[in-house]
Design a protein around this motif. Structure first.
Motif, PDB file in Angstrom:
ATOM      1  N   UNK A  28       0.872  -1.173   0.000  1.00 56.70           N
ATOM      2  CA  UNK A  28       0.000   0.000   0.000  1.00 56.70           C
ATOM      3  C   UNK A  28       0.906   1.220   0.000  1.00 56.70           C
ATOM      4  N   UNK A  29       0.648   2.185  -0.882  1.00 55.14           N
ATOM      5  CA  UNK A  29      -0.477   2.368  -1.809  1.00 55.14           C
ATOM      6  C   UNK A  29      -0.224   1.675  -3.158  1.00 55.14           C
ATOM      7  N   UNK A  30      -1.219   1.743  -4.046  1.00 58.94           N
ATOM      8  CA  UNK A  30      -1.109   1.155  -5.375  1.00 58.94           C
ATOM      9  C   UNK A  30      -2.062   1.875  -6.325  1.00 58.94           C
ATOM     10  N   UNK A  31      -1.797   1.741  -7.623  1.00 62.81           N
ATOM     11  CA  UNK A  31      -2.681   2.261  -8.671  1.00 62.81           C
ATOM     12  C   UNK A  31      -3.480   1.115  -9.279  1.00 62.81           C
ATOM     13  N   UNK A  32      -4.644   1.453  -9.849  1.00 64.50           N
ATOM     14  CA  UNK A  32      -5.443   0.504 -10.618  1.00 64.50           C
ATOM     15  C   UNK A  32      -5.441   0.961 -12.078  1.00 64.50           C
ATOM     16  N   UNK A  33      -5.166   0.031 -12.990  1.00 70.13           N
ATOM     17  CA  UNK A  33      -5.147   0.348 -14.419  1.00 70.13           C
ATOM     18  C   UNK A  33      -5.932  -0.712 -15.185  1.00 70.13           C
ATOM     19  N   UNK A  34      -6.798  -0.263 -16.079  1.00 75.59           N
ATOM     20  CA  UNK A  34      -7.588  -1.173 -16.911  1.00 75.59           C
ATOM     21  C   UNK A  34      -7.205  -0.951 -18.373  1.00 75.59           C
ATOM     22  N   UNK A  35      -6.919  -2.037 -19.081  1.00 74.98           N
ATOM     23  CA  UNK A  35      -6.449  -1.968 -20.456  1.00 74.98           C
ATOM     24  C   UNK A  35      -7.401  -2.699 -21.394  1.00 74.98           C
ATOM     25  N   UNK A  36      -7.504  -2.186 -22.600  1.00 70.80           N
ATOM     26  CA  UNK A  36      -8.234  -2.882 -23.650  1.00 70.80           C
ATOM     27  C   UNK A  36      -7.414  -2.814 -24.927  1.00 70.80           C
TER      28      UNK A  36
END
Length: 314
Positions: A28-36
């Motif tokens: 902690x902490x962290x980032x969230x990333x969504x890919x397409x």
């Protein structure tokens, strides 16, 4: 696979004496990333946070990494990414590395894992160069691999994963900004030989301490006679935090990356919580807003997470 959601961890670079060559990943902490995956050679960026980072791929850390991945993959595909940054830019907790490493790993997953670890690091360093002007990997490698890493060399690439002792990490992030590029500019370009020798001894001792799980050796080696004395002047309360935390039982610590965050390593959660209390008390008295994390070392690095898809325009 044409879409994937990942978690990209924050990191602590340098580990006091290992400037540009040592780093560890945090839970902690962290980032969230969504890919397409797209069928046209383009990069589309959406931000799901309040930091207002550029969505122009040429000016975005993740964007330049994805552009490089497209070129390396042959140039006939593209990526859409939605980024939720939970690691504040300029915090010293590897915010740019999380974006860069996350982009490299996310692209690689959608491309069938065609890139090696060394290639992923090289791709991610392109993002770090945009952020700080220098291709350094001390945040990138633990972010990708997890644990504690030593970068013996980047030309040629030679990454050495180190043993990870069971330690707690307490981090205070004073809500001021220290830009990595600015923190590099104030560093001395020449050092005395006696200081260099002392620094080499501390780096070797710290690595040996990790490999042998020797907490006393780790504690003795968490000393920086070259970088920290210069950079610490940018961080109000630094000397007081460091002294009081060590007196409370922390093994030691120092500036996280280029600052302003300060980290401390502890053997037990109880000591780590006491350290957190000290950090909070000092910055409350100084009158600087701050955030404190009590966490552990992340041994997984960037990882796929399950959950509902919320890609913008999906």
């Amino acid at each position: 696979m044409n879409q994937v959601k990942i978690k990209s961890p924050g990191t602590v670079a340098n580990l006091v004496c290992g400037f540009d060559i040592l780093g560890l990943a945090l839970n902690d902490p962290y980032d969230i990333m969504e890919f397409r995956l797209l069928d046209e050679p383009q990069v589309i960026i959406h931000n799901r946070d309040h930091f207002e980072l550029p969505t122009d791929p040429e000016q975005n850390v993740a964007g330049v990494v994805l552009q490089a991945a497209i070129e390396k993959a042959g140039g006939n595909i593209g990526f859409e990414v939605t980024i939720e940054k939970r690691i504040k830019p300029g915090s010293g907790l590897g915010s740019s590395a999380a974006s860069a490493a996350g982009a490299a790993v996310g692209a690689n997953l959608l491309l069938g894992n065609r890139f090696s670890t060394d290639e992923l690091v090289q791709l991610a360093m392109i993002g770090e160069k945009l952020a700080s002007g220098v291709k350094h990997a001390d945040n990138i490698t633990p972010c990708i691999l997890g644990g504690i890493t030593l970068i013996r060399s980047i030309y040629p690439m030679d990454i050495v994963p180190l043993a990870t002792p069971d330690l707690f990490v307490t981090v205070v992030h004073p809500q001021i900004e220290v830009r990595t590029a600015d923190a590099r500019q104030i560093l001395k370009q020449k050092v005395l030989l006696k200081d260099a020798i002392k620094q080499w001894g501390n780096i070797a001792g710290l690595v040996a301490g990790f490999m042998r799980n020797d907490k006393a050796l780790i504690s003795r080696s968490l000393e920086d006679v070259i970088i920290e004395p210069v950079r610490s002047i940018l961080i109000p309360g630094f000397d007081e935090v460091k002294q009081q935390c060590r007196e409370a039982g922390a093994l030691g610590g120092g500036i996280s990356g280029s600052g302003p965050s300060i980290f401390m390593l502890s053997e037990t959660e109880a000591i780590a919580q006491d350290v957190a209390g000290i950090m909070k008390a000092i910055y409350s008295r100084i009158g600087i807003d701050h955030y404190v994390y009590v966490t552990t070392i992340n041994n997984r690095g960037v990882e796929v997470v399950e959950g509902e898809w919320s890609m913008v325009n999906s």
